[in-house]
Design an enzyme around this catalytic site. Structure first.
Site, short mmCIF file in Angstrom:
data_model
loop_
_atom_site.label_atom_id
_atom_site.label_comp_id
_atom_site.label_asym_id
_atom_site.label_seq_id
_atom_site.Cartn_x
_atom_site.Cartn_y
_atom_site.Cartn_z
N GLU A 329 0.84 -1.19 0.00
CA GLU A 329 0.00 0.00 0.00
C GLU A 329 0.88 1.25 0.00
O GLU A 329 0.71 2.15 -0.82
CB GLU A 329 -0.90 -0.02 1.23
N HIS A 330 1.81 1.33 0.93
CA HIS A 330 2.77 2.44 1.02
C HIS A 330 4.17 1.89 0.80
O HIS A 330 4.58 0.95 1.48
CB HIS A 330 2.72 3.11 2.39
#
EC number: 1.1.1.23
Length: 437
Positions: A329-330
């Protein structure tokens, strides 16, 4: 003190393929039949009883007796009165940055003459009615209002409604007002998703539902999308994730702080550090032990760290191969010349380049969106943006000359696929043009 059995650095090449897969395995998504049935019960009641079910569930789950589900315009207008100047300034600053970045995403029009007499266009239309869900909980989430409301407004959606659990804090109302949202309802959880999916006496049925939530909200979005076959959803949110790639130039204090910023989201958060530098890994591990003592959500962080990973690679390029397989996600790249590695990244929700780019910047105020694909869906799904609030419609216009140009190609392909009516839709027109009808 966090247990020293956690976060033991693991050499990637000393692991079997099975062990490597285990290192990258996310915590099990807590979806079970009990949750499915609980959500189905709520959806059924809202579908049948409408507002009465929402009022009942507000009292049952949020302990609030709501006389009116809709927040009055006067309350929205006056919502900023109780907020301090620094808070208002921070909200305005974040809105400005998010607006600037998302405005640049607006789809360009496509209008092209393919061959003489054949013109193709792509026109953009906003979704008409959209529903935004902003979770409640122990603290308000004005950033979620911004991340959902700003692209919706830029996309020019005709009707934007927002649902959030009662009582809705003034900071949520104030932020929504600044984002151009005037229709706000005090209802949360799976029942809010049901209301937007089915429609009630007060709340309209929407075309698409946006926003994160707990496992009940996520399950409600899943069921609504399946049951109605009309209401779309943005994505199914999973636990928060962060993967950091770092070399010897990285600062272990920064890395530890970034890892902990995701660990505090929830016990299922997944945090990973990948580096070819064992010394950096050990320093980061020690720094984690120090920093956690100064944080508030220690119990949650402890649970998250039980499935955290520190992976040691042979070289920096191997870090990117592993990251692409994981699809975080990040993704934080804390290396020398981080921009040089962008070309090697194929799967990530949002990328943070360099030592001075904390993940928190993207969560709040850099301008990018923080609604991101999780659980490996970054392999096929993008961050939320203006396009998610719009639809593309294709247009083609042919002149007589254009149809004559294409007729043989169309007829040949229709014969291959044995679709005679398709072929005759061209033949009748060609005969008319040639005066042979």
């Amino acid at each position: 003190m966090i247990s020293t059995q956690y976060l033991i650095p693991t050499y990637w090449h000393r692991c079997s393929i099975s062990e490597q897969l285990t290192l990258l395995t996310r915590p099990i998504n807590k979806h079970n039949n009990s949750i499915h049935l609980d959500v189905k019960y709520i959806l059924d009641h809202v579908s049948k009883l409408g507002d009465n079910a929402l009022i009942k569930f507000n009292l049952q789950f949020d302990y609030v007796n709501t006389i009116s589900l809709k927040i009055s315009p006067n309350k929205i207008i006056n919502s900023g009165n109780s907020l301090s100047k620094p808070i208002k300034k921070a909200i305005h600053s974040a809105i400005d940055n998010i607006t600037r970045f998302h405005t640049a995403q607006y789809f360009p029009k496509v209008d092209l003459e393919i061959i003489p007499g054949v013109r193709c266009k792509q026109i953009i239309r906003p979704l008409h009615t959209i529903g935004l869900y902003v979770p409640g909980g122990s603290t308000p989430l004005p950033s979620t209002v911004m991340m959902l409301g700003i692209p919706a407004k830029i996309a020019q959606c005709k009707r934007i409604i927002l649902c959030s659990p009662p009582p809705i804090p003034n900071i949520i109302l104030y932020t929504a007002q600044l984002c151009g949202i005037e229709e706000i309802y005090q209802v949360g959880g799976a029942q809010a998703i049901a209301a937007m999916g089915f429609g009630t006496e007060s709340i309209p049925r929407v075309d698409k539902i946006f926003g994160p939530g707990n496992i009940w909200v996520t399950e409600a979005k899943r069921q609504i999308h399946y049951i109605t076959n009309k209401v779309a959803i943005d994505m199914l949110a999973g636990p928060s994730e962060i993967l950091i790639i770092a070399d010897k130039t990285a600062n272990p204090i920064f890395i530890a702080a970034d890892l902990l910023s995701q660990a505090e989201h929830g016990p299922d958060s997944h945090i990973i550090l990948i580096t070819p530098d064992m010394n950096l890994a050990q320093q980061t591990r020690q720094e984690l032990y120090k920093q956690i003592q100064n944080l508030d959500r220690i119990d949650i962080i402890h649970q998250s760290l039980t499935h955290a990973r520190i992976i040691i690679t042979d070289n920096i390029m191997e870090c990117f191969q592993i990251s692409n397989d994981y699809a975080p996600e990040h993704l934080l790249i804390q290396t020398q010349n981080p921009e040089n590695y962008l070309k090697y990244i194929t799967n990530a929700g949002s990328i943070f380049l360099g030592h001075w780019s904390p993940e928190s910047a993207g969560d709040y105020a850099s301008g990018t969106n923080h609604v991101l694909p999780t659980y490996g869906h970054a392999t096929t799904t993008s961050a939320l943006g203006v396009a998610d609030f719009q639809k593309r419609i294709l247009v083609q216009e042919l002149t007589q000359h254009g149809l004559l140009q294409l007729s043989s190609t169309i007829q040949t392909l229709t014969k291959i696929e044995k679709l005679k009516a398709h072929e005759y839709s061209v033949i009748h027109r060609i005969n008319y043009i040639k005066g042979t009808t």
